[in-house]
Write an enzyme that holds these catalytic residues in place. Structure first.
Site, PDB file in Angstrom:
ATOM      1  CG  LEU A   1      -2.048   1.123   1.147  1.00 19.39           C
ATOM      2  CD1 LEU A   1      -2.472   1.299  -0.468  1.00 19.39           C
ATOM      3  CD2 LEU A   1      -2.473   1.410   2.355  1.00 19.39           C
ATOM      4  CG  ASP A   2       1.440   3.210   3.242  1.00 19.11           C
ATOM      5  OD1 ASP A   2       0.421   4.106   2.714  1.00 19.11           O
ATOM      6  OD2 ASP A   2       1.531   3.043   4.076  1.00 19.11           O
ATOM      7  CD  GLU A   3       7.093  -0.573   1.336  1.00 14.49           C
ATOM      8  OE1 GLU A   3       7.790  -0.750   0.010  1.00 14.49           O
ATOM      9  OE2 GLU A   3       7.890  -0.170   1.946  1.00 14.49           O
TER      10      GLU A   3
END
Lengths: 278, 278, 278, 278
Positions: free
Chosen positions: A221-223
């Site tokens: 998700l955050d990468e």
């Protein structure tokens, strides 16, 4: 005069710019703005061209495909507004900024709907004449909740999904359905703090700035590939709560800027990087 | 008129500002600049006062100690330049910036020496009339190398040690000798990349900015209290090498700014945070 | 592999990119980086191409000239360092930054000499192995002083002249000799303050930031085409003197960045504007 | 616990901090945050103190007045929201940002009304449940138009008037009625361009950044004491229209930040400067 945009992404070789401009010229098109980039690591060529003129898009495509080969990715875009759906939770700063821009026709998008796992943002959204879908996650597995969200998304079939502080982790089976089509915003710290409650961690080390990163979502998700980033300076006087507040101001600006770039077809994906022609 | 600085750090209680200003007034001192901060998490009080006037420092200290109690940390500083030693390796950008400022008397420090594990920076350092000590790390254990560096440091007994891109990891037994007295600069990314070759990792994800963090060194080399941070914006056109170059420009500015703050007695340590009165 | 740079500036017309890339291709050159811009106001086309390959520059020029016509301005540049002469007065911050970069081979220039109307900067300059020419302006008319400076410049015949805080106003008859070849740095305020002592004026209105502007010099010293700008934030605590100090830090960074862009052939002049391909 | 704020502004003399903290202590109040500043040019002392505790405000005032003398300006403020009226014209960016913050209770103000010389912003304003007053300037002298605006303002009697891109020049007889109570935002350039159409002028010189300045209005509309400033970077690719667009994003952030500081009683007027305790 209507502007058209051609986005080309293919393996690099000699003569590509020559070939593409030759074809545009043969269709009597007038180039207004032209950007290229070669990623020498991956040997990929990226080109974005804005042009005016009337043309037969089928013929233009086939001429380009013939010249560039089957590995080329081509997009020929008019200036039609993109359809987007926004996912949010409770925080209003990013959603509010986008809704205001949309209300005054200041963003190249048609917001089809807002989906949220809370009711907090319904009033604002509906005042702005956008449908609001409340999908509670309570008593649902992640899978079941995502399934419900997907059902609504399928009704709208948006070109891009915007995570405007959507505080649920999306599973790879969800994000895998929309590769390069989900834009997320998350806080960033210098240096980064991993794990729970990053604002508290940042505060505990006395950071002097906080930032925000807008990026495409991949399986992690955050990468995903970063589109836009910025920071604000802070001081020791600011509590962990103040940090979160300062973070919100920079988040909304960074997300709106990233959206503008994406919606104007200025962003290419290149592996885990982006190529952004401003 | 000579300015004096009083730095007070003690447990918070009612009436502290009143008590301290009463004592300064009773010594007929004239306050020029005054800053306080209460860290409500740790219940610590910080105060920095610049004043003019002539006074008996022994009496002033004892009056303050009597009022503030044994837990108070007091520093009474004149405007004397601080003695510093700089540790560097091969990169010249941070060292060069500090040496130029020192050469023109633009930094509140007396650079006693530069110590390096390479010879690259000798010529510049000696041109600037500063002693240069080459301490090769080759064929030495970390412990033995640090021992040699310490021997030189002991000759100079500096108030602060500046790591101006010193690329050796310092052991806790070294850093533990100089608590709150070692200032380091390191690159920072949003979001952070951990492990080897951060510029490559940052490039691989297409970051749009890189930063620098100046901080005090504690037992964990890159994780002490942050003094100053800043960033520069970059684009997809910049290679991993360009990122490192852009990083150097922001590193030198951030380190010089942090040093200025430290050398003007504007920085307090508060656990793993700093309180910086600009 | 050696990189070459082609800079083209000509009236815009259809097919220019096509024509230029066709010619480069016919010489079997390999384009690495390519930027174009059309100034729609003036109908001017700008293109900068970096390429590798071996070629006959005479033939390449004549092919390009034949295609682009007599109004085209063409520059074909190797990666040879540019010769520059620096003019300065008393302030060391800009000169020091450039000299350090030069000393470590970090700037694409060969500094031939420093010329100053004071002696203050001689020691540093000579330590860095650069000739220093003191040309006092005392008891000289502006004309006579400039004549003496020109005589020295003529000895060196530099490609660019850098005004690194040169505090003398240059007459149009001087600046007219070096069109597009003099780079200057000056402080800037938001909003601007005109007339004497801008730092005092800025202080008097409580500005919250100060900036710096690097630009080419035209007939009107402080009003030529802007190359690079930046700012730093300040507060009410900073005196007019502190403002000047903060200004110096941003001036040196902005001037060095502008020089880097100019020396890497990334800057075009377009009337009173610049086109900067980063 | 309710926080109270004391703002003191008086001629500087020895012992002021001592006297004020003594009085607060004698009322058994607990200081949370404390800032002082001495403007050495005007010999003015500024102090802002946040404290908790219950007290008799009449007695506290009279104790402070007795100690500080008749020239002191004292303000004792609770955390009650300030009443404000917003003046706007057609542009929505600043107004929209403030309305969204207000809607979610994120600003320390009660927006009483919006007044505009156009109808464009009515729909948004009324959706946000704020009264909208259209006061056309057509066929009216400046005096008569201002008179009508004033009549509406008098109904509301706001503590602050916010010019959120109000594009009418206010006469000194209007601004003189609300000294230190009108907050304006205007675009700023580095260096500044005076006269008509500053974006075109800025474009014509190829500026590389544009900014925004929030300030109090004095007799000269665009020249009052500055509260907050910021900039965004731009390139040669951006048209005069793009510059205006980029300007809008920075304007809204700067105005909202300035308002936050003013509405939290963090801004003092000091002649033509501000003292801002963040």
């Amino acid at each position: 005069m209507i502007r058209h945009t051609l986005m080309v992404n293919c393996p690099d070789r000699k003569g590509l710019i020559f070939d593409i401009t030759r074809i545009l010229l043969s269709h009597e098109l007038n180039i207004i703005e032209n950007d290229q980039f070669v990623d020498t690591d991956s040997n990929k060529f990226f080109m974005r061209t804005e042009f005016t003129g009337s043309f037969d898009s089928g013929r233009l495509y086939s001429d380009l495909e013939e010249s560039l080969g089957r590995e080329a990715s081509l997009k020929l875009l008019g200036s039609r507004k993109k359809n987007i759906v926004i996912l949010a939770t409770k925080e209003h700063h990013c959603l509010g900024d986008i809704l205001i821009r949309h209300f005054f026709n200041d963003i190249n998008a048609n917001i089809q709907a807002v989906i949220s796992n809370h009711e907090v943002l319904r009033e604002l959204t509906e005042k702005m004449d956008i449908p609001y879908h409340f999908v509670s996650h309570e008593n649902l597995s992640r899978e079941d909740h995502e399934q419900k969200v997907m059902t609504i998304l399928n009704q709208y079939n948006p070109e891009y999904i915007v995570l405007a502080k959507y505080m649920r982790i999306l599973s790879p089976s969800f994000t895998g359905l929309y590769p390069g089509r989900i834009v997320n915003i998350h806080h960033s710290f210098l240096p980064a703090f991993i794990g729970a409650n990053p604002y508290k961690q940042a505060y505990a080390r006395g950071v002097k700035m906080i930032g925000a990163t807008a990026h495409f979502v991949n399986h992690n998700l955050d990468e995903g590939p970063i589109i836009e980033q910025n920071i604000v300076h802070i001081t020791h006087k600011e509590s962990a709560e103040d940090l979160a507040k300062a973070g919100r101001d920079v988040e909304k600006i960074v997300l709106s800027k990233a959206l503008q770039l994406v919606l104007e077809d200025r962003v290419f994906l290149s592996g885990n990087r982006t190529v952004v022609f401003r």
